[in-house]
Design an enzyme around this catalytic site. Structure first.
Site, PDB file in Angstrom:
ATOM      1  N   PRO A  72      34.856  45.570  32.066  1.00 50.06           N
ATOM      2  CA  PRO A  72      34.956  45.041  30.699  1.00 50.06           C
ATOM      3  C   PRO A  72      36.352  45.243  30.105  1.00 50.06           C
ATOM      4  O   PRO A  72      36.689  44.627  29.099  1.00 50.06           O
ATOM      5  CB  PRO A  72      33.902  45.841  29.918  1.00 50.06           C
ATOM      6  CG  PRO A  72      33.214  46.731  30.864  1.00 50.06           C
ATOM      7  CD  PRO A  72      33.857  46.633  32.204  1.00 50.06           C
TER       8      PRO A  72
ATOM      9  N   ARG B 275      34.503  26.137  42.560  1.00 51.48           N
ATOM     10  CA  ARG B 275      34.523  24.745  42.068  1.00 51.48           C
ATOM     11  C   ARG B 275      35.911  24.127  42.150  1.00 51.48           C
ATOM     12  O   ARG B 275      36.063  22.922  42.118  1.00 51.48           O
ATOM     13  CB  ARG B 275      34.009  24.695  40.627  1.00 51.48           C
ATOM     14  CG  ARG B 275      32.554  25.126  40.510  1.00 51.48           C
ATOM     15  CD  ARG B 275      32.039  25.039  39.084  1.00 51.48           C
ATOM     16  NE  ARG B 275      31.571  23.702  38.764  1.00 51.48           N
ATOM     17  CZ  ARG B 275      32.193  22.858  37.971  1.00 51.48           C
ATOM     18  NH1 ARG B 275      33.331  23.205  37.405  1.00 51.48           N
ATOM     19  NH2 ARG B 275      31.714  21.668  37.740  1.00 51.48           N
TER      20      ARG B 275
ATOM     21  N   ASP C 107      35.118  18.171  33.305  1.00 52.81           N
ATOM     22  CA  ASP C 107      34.323  19.270  32.776  1.00 52.81           C
ATOM     23  C   ASP C 107      34.894  19.830  31.485  1.00 52.81           C
ATOM     24  O   ASP C 107      36.079  19.670  31.209  1.00 52.81           O
ATOM     25  CB  ASP C 107      34.305  20.425  33.792  1.00 52.81           C
ATOM     26  CG  ASP C 107      33.217  20.243  34.816  1.00 52.81           C
ATOM     27  OD1 ASP C 107      32.250  19.524  34.526  1.00 52.81           O
ATOM     28  OD2 ASP C 107      33.348  20.843  35.896  1.00 52.81           O
TER      29      ASP C 107
HETATM   30  N1  SAM Z   1      31.765  52.573  31.222  1.00 49.92           N
HETATM   31  C1  SAM Z   1      32.282  51.246  31.402  1.00 49.92           C
HETATM   32  C2  SAM Z   1      33.002  50.820  30.139  1.00 49.92           C
HETATM   33  O1  SAM Z   1      32.567  51.200  29.054  1.00 49.92           O
HETATM   34  O2  SAM Z   1      33.976  50.049  30.266  1.00 49.92           O
HETATM   35  C3  SAM Z   1      31.165  50.271  31.732  1.00 49.92           C
HETATM   36  C4  SAM Z   1      30.660  50.386  33.113  1.00 49.92           C
HETATM   37  S1  SAM Z   1      29.432  49.177  33.497  1.00 49.92           S
HETATM   38  C5  SAM Z   1      27.952  49.954  33.006  1.00 49.92           C
HETATM   39  C6  SAM Z   1      29.365  49.214  35.236  1.00 49.92           C
HETATM   40  C7  SAM Z   1      30.173  48.160  35.932  1.00 49.92           C
HETATM   41  O3  SAM Z   1      29.731  46.861  35.550  1.00 49.92           O
HETATM   42  C8  SAM Z   1      31.659  48.147  35.653  1.00 49.92           C
HETATM   43  O4  SAM Z   1      32.340  49.107  36.422  1.00 49.92           O
HETATM   44  C9  SAM Z   1      32.037  46.729  36.043  1.00 49.92           C
HETATM   45  O5  SAM Z   1      32.238  46.613  37.438  1.00 49.92           O
HETATM   46  C10 SAM Z   1      30.807  45.939  35.655  1.00 49.92           C
HETATM   47  N2  SAM Z   1      30.927  45.259  34.364  1.00 49.92           N
HETATM   48  C11 SAM Z   1      30.282  45.575  33.222  1.00 49.92           C
HETATM   49  N3  SAM Z   1      30.583  44.729  32.236  1.00 49.92           N
HETATM   50  C12 SAM Z   1      31.456  43.833  32.757  1.00 49.92           C
HETATM   51  C13 SAM Z   1      32.138  42.703  32.219  1.00 49.92           C
HETATM   52  N4  SAM Z   1      32.000  42.343  30.952  1.00 49.92           N
HETATM   53  N5  SAM Z   1      32.956  42.001  33.037  1.00 49.92           N
HETATM   54  C14 SAM Z   1      33.121  42.373  34.327  1.00 49.92           C
HETATM   55  N6  SAM Z   1      32.494  43.438  34.879  1.00 49.92           N
HETATM   56  C15 SAM Z   1      31.674  44.157  34.109  1.00 49.92           C
END
Ligand code: SAM
Length: 247
Positions: free
Chosen positions: A88, A153, A168
């Site tokens: 994130p 894509r 698109d």
């Molecule tokens: N503790 C982290 C934080 O607050 O940033 C969140 C970890 S999340 C529960 C577990 C995993 O989900 C992350 O390491 C990532 O690989 C994935 N993930 C969660 N949200 C994501 C998003 N919005 N975009 C991409 N990957 C995401």
């Protein structure tokens, strides 16, 4: 194009990769998706891949050693791959980023779990960090699926008709116009008559105006970077005037 996906849950990818367009693309050899189970690279006999965070706090953190070994293994088969961490905290994924990633020969995508991965994974191996939106998923697997799908894509030949990607939403910075197919009337709702007219110039004009109107209504932020002609701008001003006089 090759995708190496590093995950603790490879079975999650069964459905999305074995149906429809991605399945056909893989069968034709246009894309290749290789799944690597991070647990296979754990060192100890209990195959531990996570541990408590230094400094305390909630949850577990994915350990650096199994991930390092897994990434290095993937790199043997894909030496020029861009290594992407799903997180994130990453830059926002969108149409332009998908197009950019499709120009790579290969992508290694790391799926985090728990509280995420040990920061040294990022420092040592990661070229790019990508978020699929301002929300938190339970793991990176669904983010990886989104990347594979949207990037594929843009791989030549993956879509049936090249035009689909060109028209698109987002392709020219605008949302797509409404689409209709038969029947011409359903529950009292007809198809806009211009679409039945056979007049291609009028159809193109109607579609353009619908795109402009939808974008202005739902995603006005996109308009500042969209490729707009003088008549597009005039039409948007007209829409604003009408909205102003209605309100
Ligand atoms: N503790 C982290 C934080 O607050 O940033 C969140 C970890 S999340 C529960 C577990 C995993 O989900 C992350 O390491 C990532 O690989 C994935 N993930 C969660 N949200 C994501 C998003 N919005 N975009 C991409 N990957 C995401």
């Amino acid at each position: 194009m090759k995708f190496d996906i590093l995950t603790l849950f490879p079975a999650m990818f069964d459905g999305p990769l074995t149906e429809s367009i991605l399945k056909r693309a893989a069968e034709k050899g246009l894309i290749e998706v290789k799944l690597h189970n991070i647990r296979d690279f754990a060192f100890d006999r209990h195959s531990v891949t996570d541990d408590y965070p230094y400094g305390g706090g909630a949850g577990m953190v994915m350990k650096v050693e199994p991930l390092a070994a897994c990434i290095e293994h993937a790199k043997v088969g894909s030496p020029r791959a861009r290594v992407i961490l799903t997180t994130p905290r990453g830059r926002s994924f969108n149409h332009a980023v998908a197009e950019e990633l499709a120009r790579e020969e290969a992508l290694i995508i790391i799926c985090g779990r728990y509280e995420g991965v040990d920061e040294r994974v990022r420092e040592l191996f990661v070229d790019d960090e990508i978020s699929i939106g301002d929300f938190v998923l339970t793991g990176g697997e669904m983010a990886a699926m989104v990347l594979v799908d949207a990037v594929s894509r843009f791989v030549p030949g993956v879509l049936g008709s090249d035009e689909s990607a060109v028209n698109d939403s987002f392709a020219d910075g605008l949302l797509e116009y409404p689409q209709y197919t038969r029947p011409a009337e359903f529950r009292g709702l007809g198809v806009p008559s211009v679409l039945l007219s056979g007049n291609h110039q009028e159809i193109a004009k109607w579609r353009r105006r619908q795109s402009l109107g939808r974008t202005a209504a739902s995603r006005p932020d996109l308009l500042k970077d969209a490729h707009l002609s003088a008549s597009d701008r005039e039409y948007l001003e007209e829409l604003q005037r009408v909205a102003g006089s209605d309100g």
